[in-house]
Design an enzyme around this catalytic site. Structure first.
Site, PDB file in Angstrom:
ATOM      1  N   GLU A  31      54.404  47.086  35.054  1.00 54.26           N
ATOM      2  CA  GLU A  31      54.814  48.328  35.710  1.00 54.26           C
ATOM      3  C   GLU A  31      55.455  49.247  34.665  1.00 54.26           C
ATOM      4  O   GLU A  31      55.982  48.779  33.639  1.00 54.26           O
ATOM      5  CB  GLU A  31      55.800  48.014  36.845  1.00 54.26           C
ATOM      6  CG  GLU A  31      56.283  49.208  37.639  1.00 54.26           C
ATOM      7  CD  GLU A  31      55.155  50.068  38.190  1.00 54.26           C
ATOM      8  OE1 GLU A  31      54.457  50.732  37.378  1.00 54.26           O
ATOM      9  OE2 GLU A  31      54.963  50.108  39.413  1.00 54.26           O
ATOM     10  N   ARG A  32      55.375  50.531  34.937  1.00 52.05           N
ATOM     11  CA  ARG A  32      56.042  51.504  34.076  1.00 52.05           C
ATOM     12  C   ARG A  32      57.542  51.134  34.009  1.00 52.05           C
ATOM     13  O   ARG A  32      58.152  50.771  35.029  1.00 52.05           O
ATOM     14  CB  ARG A  32      55.832  52.884  34.715  1.00 52.05           C
ATOM     15  CG  ARG A  32      56.733  53.980  34.302  1.00 52.05           C
ATOM     16  CD  ARG A  32      57.651  54.350  35.435  1.00 52.05           C
ATOM     17  NE  ARG A  32      57.011  55.189  36.437  1.00 52.05           N
ATOM     18  CZ  ARG A  32      57.087  56.518  36.421  1.00 52.05           C
ATOM     19  NH1 ARG A  32      57.693  57.158  35.457  1.00 52.05           N
ATOM     20  NH2 ARG A  32      56.559  57.214  37.397  1.00 52.05           N
ATOM     21  N   ARG A  61      55.170  39.052  40.165  1.00 54.43           N
ATOM     22  CA  ARG A  61      54.604  39.586  41.407  1.00 54.43           C
ATOM     23  C   ARG A  61      53.098  39.823  41.275  1.00 54.43           C
ATOM     24  O   ARG A  61      52.344  39.652  42.231  1.00 54.43           O
ATOM     25  CB  ARG A  61      55.355  40.840  41.886  1.00 54.43           C
ATOM     26  CG  ARG A  61      55.459  42.006  40.902  1.00 54.43           C
ATOM     27  CD  ARG A  61      56.501  43.004  41.420  1.00 54.43           C
ATOM     28  NE  ARG A  61      56.593  44.258  40.684  1.00 54.43           N
ATOM     29  CZ  ARG A  61      57.338  44.459  39.599  1.00 54.43           C
ATOM     30  NH1 ARG A  61      58.020  43.466  39.078  1.00 54.43           N
ATOM     31  NH2 ARG A  61      57.399  45.655  39.029  1.00 54.43           N
ATOM     32  N   GLU A 112      53.690  43.207  48.497  1.00 54.62           N
ATOM     33  CA  GLU A 112      55.079  43.703  48.591  1.00 54.62           C
ATOM     34  C   GLU A 112      56.052  42.745  47.882  1.00 54.62           C
ATOM     35  O   GLU A 112      55.997  41.530  48.082  1.00 54.62           O
ATOM     36  CB  GLU A 112      55.491  43.815  50.064  1.00 54.62           C
ATOM     37  CG  GLU A 112      56.890  44.386  50.237  1.00 54.62           C
ATOM     38  CD  GLU A 112      57.446  44.159  51.636  1.00 54.62           C
ATOM     39  OE1 GLU A 112      57.594  45.160  52.358  1.00 54.62           O
ATOM     40  OE2 GLU A 112      57.714  42.987  52.001  1.00 54.62           O
ATOM     41  N   THR A 159      61.929  49.225  40.615  1.00 47.73           N
ATOM     42  CA  THR A 159      61.712  47.886  40.074  1.00 47.73           C
ATOM     43  C   THR A 159      61.286  47.909  38.610  1.00 47.73           C
ATOM     44  O   THR A 159      61.869  47.212  37.775  1.00 47.73           O
ATOM     45  CB  THR A 159      60.643  47.146  40.906  1.00 47.73           C
ATOM     46  OG1 THR A 159      60.940  47.337  42.288  1.00 47.73           O
ATOM     47  CG2 THR A 159      60.643  45.666  40.586  1.00 47.73           C
ATOM     48  N   HIS A 179      49.934  44.443  43.190  1.00 47.37           N
ATOM     49  CA  HIS A 179      50.591  43.266  43.773  1.00 47.37           C
ATOM     50  C   HIS A 179      51.019  43.518  45.223  1.00 47.37           C
ATOM     51  O   HIS A 179      51.226  44.653  45.642  1.00 47.37           O
ATOM     52  CB  HIS A 179      51.821  42.895  42.930  1.00 47.37           C
ATOM     53  CG  HIS A 179      52.862  43.970  42.915  1.00 47.37           C
ATOM     54  ND1 HIS A 179      53.787  44.136  43.921  1.00 47.37           N
ATOM     55  CD2 HIS A 179      53.089  44.961  42.030  1.00 47.37           C
ATOM     56  CE1 HIS A 179      54.545  45.173  43.644  1.00 47.37           C
ATOM     57  NE2 HIS A 179      54.140  45.704  42.504  1.00 47.37           N
ATOM     58  N   HIS A 217      50.170  46.832  38.762  1.00 51.09           N
ATOM     59  CA  HIS A 217      51.261  47.548  39.438  1.00 51.09           C
ATOM     60  C   HIS A 217      50.866  48.985  39.780  1.00 51.09           C
ATOM     61  O   HIS A 217      49.925  49.522  39.194  1.00 51.09           O
ATOM     62  CB  HIS A 217      52.477  47.565  38.521  1.00 51.09           C
ATOM     63  CG  HIS A 217      52.889  46.176  38.133  1.00 51.09           C
ATOM     64  ND1 HIS A 217      53.859  45.481  38.779  1.00 51.09           N
ATOM     65  CD2 HIS A 217      52.400  45.343  37.166  1.00 51.09           C
ATOM     66  CE1 HIS A 217      53.977  44.265  38.243  1.00 51.09           C
ATOM     67  NE2 HIS A 217      53.101  44.173  37.255  1.00 51.09           N
ATOM     68  N   GLY A 218      51.666  49.579  40.657  1.00 55.35           N
ATOM     69  CA  GLY A 218      51.391  50.945  41.085  1.00 55.35           C
ATOM     70  C   GLY A 218      51.082  51.876  39.927  1.00 55.35           C
ATOM     71  O   GLY A 218      50.023  52.513  39.887  1.00 55.35           O
TER      72      GLY A 218
END
Ligand SMILES: O=C(O)[C@@H](CO)OP(=O)(O)O
Length: 345
Positions: free
Chosen positions: A203-204, A149, A102, A112, A100, A273-274
């Site tokens: 996301e984790r 996001r 920023e 987050t 996503h 996500h990252g």
């Protein structure tokens, strides 16, 4: 100790594997080689038991058997048609991964995780830019996390796509939601792209770090400890998920729901996500738990893989929609782009 990276202006995809080749090494958004000093250590003590943020959402499922392959697109690709008019499945499909853009908490440097925070204006711009880069690449089905996001990023990116199909979020959280969002025109359906939200791609879950400032947390607990929480493979942050735990649900979902789509000939985009994407890339690129430590993804940079004969071939980040090299990747992509050009002219 921090890994030494050879960053590009906007590096998107860093890995310390030296045997990875990329189609794009120079433009923004290409991935680069990171040199990780030997002995980059991980404290193996368990810091806290993680608890997954799973189960809060019901995942939608697009069944591979429903409508087959990208060739159901009105744009017919010569390589996918036989003389009798029936369609063969494409044997190479595109897989686009995009972190996503920023978010408001990325901007504030806050952990987050599963907190559902929207994009900043910069994030919106990144998503639109990402959309431009993939505007000539076929997309038949989109998977996103359940978080806004990632969904904003997917939707904004698709506003730039030249095919102009309409991405439609599949609501399968209840029988009523499914029934009430039915489309009753086959033609309209054909001009749509299903968007499947799945909590497994979230996301984790960052546990008790969620909402804390990353710098302040490092000042309080020490840089090494916070780096361990953020980047080690199997050490979870307090009451959160380790990357390993995140991978268990994200990679399982990828294998069970996304791979069948690729196998059936569909071109897939994943907006996530990252860390959920790091775990999927670990699987796609067969990275070890040591190698994944130095894999960093920038916000809003699309990464392209070609899925061919059961293998994932990483092709880097398409630098611009006009970049001719992207479409030389495969005949399918080249043909698709040519058809788009013909539609416009
Ligand atoms: O805060 C988070 O949820 C993630 C991604 O932004 O952070 P990190 O880079 O520490 O994994």
């Amino acid at each position: 100790m921090a890994a030494t990276s050879l960053h590009h202006a906007i590096g998107s995809f860093h890995s310390h594997r030296s045997n990875i080749s990329s189609g794009f090494q120079n433009g923004i958004g290409s991935f680069s080689v990171t040199i990780v000093p030997k002995g980059f250590g991980i404290d193996s003590r368990l810091i806290g038991r993680g608890s997954s943020c799973s189960g809060r959402w019901t995942s939608g499922v697009v069944h591979a058997s429903s409508s087959q392959s990208s060739v159901s697109d009105p744009i017919q690709l010569p390589s996918n048609s036989n003389t009798s008019g029936s369609r063969k499945k494409s044997n190479e499909t595109a897989l686009i991964l995009i972190r996503h853009g920023e978010s408001l908490w990325n901007e504030k440097n806050l952990f987050t995780g599963c907190v559902d925070v929207p994009l900043t204006q910069k994030g919106v711009d990144e998503a639109i830019e990402a959309g431009k880069r993939i505007s000539n690449i076929p997309v038949d089905v989109i998977f996103t996390s359940a978080l806004i996001r990632a969904q904003m990023t997917a939707m904004l990116a698709m506003t730039q796509h030249r095919r102009k199909k309409v991405p439609i979020i599949k609501h399968e959280e209840s029988k009523q939601a499914t029934e009430w969002s039915q489309v009753y025109s086959e033609e309209t359906e054909k001009q749509s792209i299903p968007v499947v939200p799945a909590w497994q791609l979230n996301e984790r879950m960052y546990g008790e770090l969620q909402g804390l400032n990353k710098q302040e947390t490092a000042d309080k607990f020490g840089k090494e400890k916070v780096h361990e929480w953020r980047r080690s493979y199997d050490i979870p942050p307090p009451n959160g998920e380790s990357l390993e735990m995140c991978a268990e649900r994200a990679v399982a979902y990828f294998k069970e729901q996304i791979e069948p789509q690729l196998l059936s000939g569909k071109h897939v985009m994943i907006a996530a996500h990252g860390n959920s994407l790091r775990s999927i890339i670990m699987y796609l690129d067969k990275l070890t738990s040591q190698e994944v430590i130095s894999l960093e993804l920038s916000t809003g940079i699309p990464m392209l893989y070609i899925f061919k004969e059961g293998k994932f071939i990483r092709r880097g980040s398409p630098p611009a929609p006009s970049e001719p090299g992207v479409y030389a990747y495969t005949r399918t992509l080249a043909n698709y782009r040519q058809k788009l050009d013909e539609m416009v002219n």
